[in-house]
Design an enzyme around this catalytic site. Structure first.
Site, PDB file in Angstrom:
ATOM      1  N   SER A 145      76.828  50.273  17.070  1.00  0.00           N
ATOM      2  CA  SER A 145      75.481  49.562  17.356  1.00  0.00           C
ATOM      3  C   SER A 145      75.967  49.119  18.587  1.00  0.00           C
ATOM      4  O   SER A 145      76.932  48.474  18.939  1.00  0.00           O
ATOM      5  CB  SER A 145      75.083  49.465  15.751  1.00  0.00           C
ATOM      6  OG  SER A 145      74.196  48.085  15.896  1.00  0.00           O
ATOM      7  N   TYR A 158      78.652  41.118  10.837  1.00  0.00           N
ATOM      8  CA  TYR A 158      78.126  42.995  11.500  1.00  0.00           C
ATOM      9  C   TYR A 158      78.744  43.451  12.760  1.00  0.00           C
ATOM     10  O   TYR A 158      79.693  44.730  12.907  1.00  0.00           O
ATOM     11  CB  TYR A 158      76.791  43.406  10.997  1.00  0.00           C
ATOM     12  CG  TYR A 158      76.346  44.821  11.392  1.00  0.00           C
ATOM     13  CD1 TYR A 158      76.948  45.475  10.280  1.00  0.00           C
ATOM     14  CD2 TYR A 158      75.710  44.588  12.695  1.00  0.00           C
ATOM     15  CE1 TYR A 158      75.370  47.032  10.452  1.00  0.00           C
ATOM     16  CE2 TYR A 158      75.232  46.530  12.482  1.00  0.00           C
ATOM     17  CZ  TYR A 158      75.168  47.440  11.659  1.00  0.00           C
ATOM     18  OH  TYR A 158      74.749  48.549  11.719  1.00  0.00           O
TER      19      TYR A 158
END
Length: 253
Positions: A145, A158
């Site tokens: 990501s 995350y």
């Protein structure tokens, strides 16, 4: 894409979103695909969409937080198809994402769950796949990501997990590249899934698009196209790379 037909790919986190779009693309290119997810019902629905369980499609359950289920998934896939040519580690823990704040707000449980699934799970998937690729070559891919490099004020666990995925893939490329194994990362920016479109306010959507040097938002098929290319022989000189599939909004490494 060159030489995808007849090959065998395992897509993990494949029931919906980017994973499902990747399955559809690989299947359309003539590949055989194991559709793996903790959501077995969703995986089976996707296989039914492709024509049902067949020599080219299999639905399989696994839990990316459970190393034993990962080993079983690999044995099932290789046993069913007779081999493996590539794997996409696309799953991530989304339950803790809503609790994932900044460094002061996150307790140990948020970190442990996020890293167990997003980092250790990916490492265990690659660990299970490498012995099946060493003798024949193949490709390992992971979905990261842009959060790994954008420095957001929240989602620190995350973001850290996705940065770790980038490091794992570069390690694999360096360690096993001479044995014919390529390992790369696709790093999506904002991808407008159906769920996100339904949940996001139109004004926010328009504001985000205004910051993007592209005329539209990304869709799951954009990421699936990048994955298909990286799996193909057209990408045989690409190894240890992080591909930012984001319309150009973030051009950092």
């Amino acid at each position: 894409m060159r030489n995808l037909a007849g090959r065998v790919f395992l897509v993990c986190g494949a029931a919906t979103g980017i994973g499902a779009a990747t399955v559809r693309r690989l299947f359309a290119e003539g590949a055989s695909v194991a559709v793996a997810d903790i959501n077995l019902e969703g995986a089976r629905a996707l296989v039914d969409e492709l024509g049902g369980e067949s020599p080219r499609a299999l639905a399989a359950w696994y839990d990316q937080g459970d190393a034993q289920s990962i080993q079983q998934l690999m044995a099932t896939t290789v046993g069913y198809f007779g081999g493996l040519d590539g794997l996409l580690a696309n799953a991530a823990d989304m339950k803790t994402l809503l609790e994932d704040g900044d460094l002061l707000n996150n307790d140990a449980a948020v970190w442990e769950q996020t890293l167990q699934v997003n980092v250790t799970g990916v490492a265990m998937l690659f660990r299970a796949a490498i012995p099946h690729l060493e003798g024949r070559g193949g490709t390992l891919l992971a979905t990261s990501s842009d959060a790994a490099s954008s420095g957001e004020p929240v989602r620190v666990a995350y973001a850290a997990s996705k940065a770790a995925i980038n490091a794992i893939c570069r390690h694999v490329a360096n360690r096993w590249g001479k044995k014919g194994i390529r390992c790369n990362v696709v790093s999506p920016g904002l991808i407008m899934t159906e769920q996100l479109q339904a949940a996001m306010d139109v004004k926010i959507t328009e504001a985000l698009l205004a910051k993007t040097p592209s005329p539209r938002h990304g869709v799951v098929e954009d990421v699936a196209s990048a994955v298909a290319f990286l799996f193909s022989d057209d990408a045989e000189w690409l190894n240890g790379q992080v591909w930012h599939v984001n319309g150009g909004i973030n051009q950092s490494n």
